[in-house]
Design an enzyme around this catalytic site. Sequence first.
Site, short mmCIF file in Angstrom:
data_model
loop_
_atom_site.label_atom_id
_atom_site.label_comp_id
_atom_site.label_asym_id
_atom_site.label_seq_id
_atom_site.Cartn_x
_atom_site.Cartn_y
_atom_site.Cartn_z
N TYR A 3 6.38 -10.72 -1.75
CA TYR A 3 6.10 -9.27 -1.70
C TYR A 3 6.38 -8.70 -0.30
O TYR A 3 7.22 -7.81 -0.14
CB TYR A 3 4.68 -8.97 -2.19
CG TYR A 3 4.38 -7.50 -2.26
CD1 TYR A 3 4.94 -6.71 -3.27
CD2 TYR A 3 3.58 -6.88 -1.31
CE1 TYR A 3 4.69 -5.34 -3.32
CE2 TYR A 3 3.33 -5.51 -1.36
CZ TYR A 3 3.88 -4.75 -2.37
OH TYR A 3 3.65 -3.39 -2.43
N ASN A 44 11.08 3.42 -6.32
CA ASN A 44 9.64 3.17 -6.21
C ASN A 44 9.16 1.98 -7.04
O ASN A 44 8.10 1.43 -6.75
CB ASN A 44 8.89 4.45 -6.65
CG ASN A 44 7.43 4.22 -6.87
OD1 ASN A 44 6.66 4.11 -5.92
ND2 ASN A 44 7.03 4.09 -8.13
N LYS A 66 9.52 -6.22 1.10
CA LYS A 66 9.25 -4.91 1.71
C LYS A 66 9.79 -4.84 3.14
O LYS A 66 10.24 -3.79 3.59
CB LYS A 66 7.75 -4.60 1.66
CG LYS A 66 7.20 -4.44 0.23
CD LYS A 66 7.85 -3.30 -0.53
CE LYS A 66 7.21 -3.04 -1.89
NZ LYS A 66 7.82 -1.94 -2.63
P1 NAD Z 1 2.02 0.16 -10.55
O1 NAD Z 1 1.95 -1.24 -10.97
O2 NAD Z 1 0.98 1.14 -10.98
O3 NAD Z 1 3.46 0.79 -10.93
C1 NAD Z 1 4.63 0.04 -10.78
C2 NAD Z 1 5.78 0.78 -11.42
O4 NAD Z 1 6.94 -0.06 -11.31
C3 NAD Z 1 5.57 1.06 -12.89
O5 NAD Z 1 6.02 2.38 -13.20
C4 NAD Z 1 6.44 0.03 -13.59
O6 NAD Z 1 7.00 0.50 -14.81
C5 NAD Z 1 7.55 -0.18 -12.58
N1 NAD Z 1 8.11 -1.51 -12.78
C6 NAD Z 1 7.51 -2.71 -12.59
N2 NAD Z 1 8.33 -3.71 -12.97
C7 NAD Z 1 9.48 -3.12 -13.40
C8 NAD Z 1 10.71 -3.60 -13.93
N3 NAD Z 1 10.94 -4.91 -14.09
N4 NAD Z 1 11.67 -2.69 -14.26
C9 NAD Z 1 11.47 -1.39 -14.11
N5 NAD Z 1 10.32 -0.86 -13.61
C10 NAD Z 1 9.35 -1.72 -13.27
O7 NAD Z 1 2.11 0.09 -8.97
P2 NAD Z 1 2.05 1.17 -7.80
O8 NAD Z 1 0.90 0.80 -6.95
O9 NAD Z 1 2.18 2.56 -8.32
O10 NAD Z 1 3.37 0.73 -7.02
C11 NAD Z 1 4.48 1.57 -6.85
C12 NAD Z 1 5.19 1.15 -5.57
O11 NAD Z 1 4.30 1.29 -4.47
C13 NAD Z 1 5.63 -0.33 -5.56
O12 NAD Z 1 6.91 -0.41 -4.97
C14 NAD Z 1 4.60 -0.99 -4.68
O13 NAD Z 1 5.10 -2.13 -4.06
C15 NAD Z 1 4.30 0.12 -3.69
N6 NAD Z 1 3.02 0.00 -2.99
C16 NAD Z 1 1.84 0.07 -3.65
C17 NAD Z 1 0.65 -0.04 -2.92
C18 NAD Z 1 -0.69 0.07 -3.57
O14 NAD Z 1 -1.69 -0.17 -2.87
N7 NAD Z 1 -0.81 0.43 -4.82
C19 NAD Z 1 0.70 -0.23 -1.53
C20 NAD Z 1 1.92 -0.32 -0.92
C21 NAD Z 1 3.08 -0.20 -1.64
#
Ligand code: NAD
Length: 247
Positions: free
Chosen positions: A155, A90, A159
Amino acid sequence: MLENKVAIITGGTRGIGYAIAKKYIENQAKVIIFGSREETVTKALKELQEEIPGCEVSGYYPSLIDEEQIQSTFEEIYQKYGHIDILVNNAGVSARDSLYQYELEDFKKTVDINLTSVFVCSKVAASYMKKQGNGVILNTSSMVSIYGQPSGVAYPATKFAVNGLTKSLARELGKDHIRVNAVAPGIIRTDMVATLPKEMIDPLIKTIPLGRIGEPEDIANAFVFLGSDMASYITGVVLSVDGAAMN
Ligand code: NAD
């Protein structure tokens, strides 16, 4: 739904990953969260223990693109629990630069965390899952893996690749009884979205038929289902959880 399953969740310290960790614990899984730093892992573990007193959860902060570190961390977890049932890939970072300003180093960093980490963690997890005769790998994709996005090309590119990896690994690992699926969230209320300008978010919300952005729990529910035995004949899918955004 996940009784006694051992689940590793990368990026489990906040946002969607934290919500998955919480729902997994509520569904009786034994959860291990991975984060990028000791402080954030410690904070998330404390929060989970406060929210669900007595819960079984632990945390690590290996580099997700260092195969040796991932191997030794998974081995420690395997020695402790005797099995690794679910891996949730994730962790991810967003990107917004225009192509004209894009630095190659930034592109590579996004590929590392969003894609290479999925390859490394899946490779290591699959070796344990094959040995034990079953397992589930779940990936966090994105709505933009279907539609693209107008900036920050690394990005959506990563994906799209995560979807390709999901479908290909489902075909390769089916014979080892390992299911591989992805969830493609729409716009979800996390730190990642909080950094986007209101002018970008508001018009997007208007295009969502369900009339709201998603909550991390909306996504976590899909991960609970796909990780459970209820999904035992589902593999190779990219499940959109996006309120029909952009459809
Ligand atoms: P967030 O920024 O709140 O969390 C991201 C997480 O990734 C954190 O726990 C962070 O510690 C971890 N992370 C980031 N860089 C890292 C690294 N170098 N090493 C280890 N861990 C790392 O974001 P989120 O919105 O919770 O995103 C989680 C997933 O969901 C991601 O893959 C993101 O692409 C995907 N996503 C999010 C959304 C959205 O709208 N929020 C939409 C589609 C997909």
